[in-house]
Design a protein around this motif. Structure first.
Motif, PDB file in Angstrom:
ATOM      1  N   PRO A 116       0.824  -1.222   0.000  1.00  0.00           N
ATOM      2  CA  PRO A 116       0.000   0.000   0.000  1.00  0.00           C
ATOM      3  C   PRO A 116       0.853   1.265   0.000  1.00  0.00           C
ATOM      4  N   ALA A 187       2.079   2.920  -4.095  1.00  0.00           N
ATOM      5  CA  ALA A 187       2.016   1.461  -3.881  1.00  0.00           C
ATOM      6  C   ALA A 187       2.870   0.768  -4.939  1.00  0.00           C
ATOM      7  N   GLU A 196      -3.264   3.280  -6.659  1.00  0.00           N
ATOM      8  CA  GLU A 196      -4.029   2.677  -5.579  1.00  0.00           C
ATOM      9  C   GLU A 196      -5.150   3.628  -5.175  1.00  0.00           C
TER      10      GLU A 196
END
Length: 208
Positions: A116, A187, A196
């Motif tokens: 992430p 990410a 993302e």
């Protein structure tokens, strides 16, 4: 007048004379009694019909002599006999070749979840100075939930409100500040940066 007629007239005259005499002599009475006597019934036998003619005699059976086949006569011929032999060679088709089934494809490797995006620096926050002056004057408060995309360069490229705070000025200020100020480490998947999408709530509350 004919002779026969004369004879008839004479006969009638004689009959009359005899009848008159009979009456006188009582002969007529005996004759009448004789006539008055009861009549006897006599059965008259009817003649039997002639008998039926006998049927004709059956025809005599004629004996048929048994069949005797004629003797076989074999005739020998010196002529050569020609025998024709026909042979046809039909090519048989080759049996179909059945290829073995292909081995099943190996299963695809499981997809690796990307790492992430993480905030870069300390600028990804809201302060009291970010409160719109018109909303502060109108005492507008609420929570705006927004969804935005962090691009491969770490900047916010898209932002939309998925749950309104109840006031359009607060919703517009939320997306405007995030796109202008927020920065991220993008990410990554297999070491490569990828976009993302993130969702974040922002609370707007007045303080004295």
């Amino acid at each position: 007048m004919s002779k026969n007629r004369q004879i008839a007239l004479v006969s009638v005259a004689i009959l009359h004379v005899l009848l008159g005499y009979a009456i006188v002599s009582g002969f007529a009475i005996s004759v009448v009694k004789k006539i008055v006597e009861p009549l006897e019934a006599v059965n008259v036998k009817e003649e039997a019909p002639p008998p039926d003619e006998p049927p004709p005699p059956p025809p005599k059976e004629i004996e048929i002599p048994p069949y005797v086949p004629p003797p076989e006569v074999s005739v020998q011929s010196d002529a050569p006999t020609n025998t024709i032999t026909t042979q046809s060679n039909v090519a048989r088709p080759d049996p179909p070749v059945v290829a073995p089934p292909a081995p099943p494809a190996p299963p695809a490797p499981p997809a690796v979840a990307p790492s992430p995006a993480t905030p870069r620096g300390r600028g990804n926050v809201f302060s009291d100075d970010d409160y719109p002056s018109a909303s502060r004057a109108a005492e507008e408060e609420g929570v705006a939930r927004v969804s935005y995309v962090v691009g491969a360069d770490g900047r916010v490229t898209q932002c939309e409100v998925v749950q309104s705070s109840g006031f359009k000025r607060l919703d517009d200020a939320t997306c405007s500040i995030i796109q202008r100020r927020f920065r991220f480490n993008p990410a990554t998947r297999d070491g490569q940066p990828v976009p993302e999408r993130k969702t974040q709530p922002v609370r707007w509350r007045l303080t004295n």
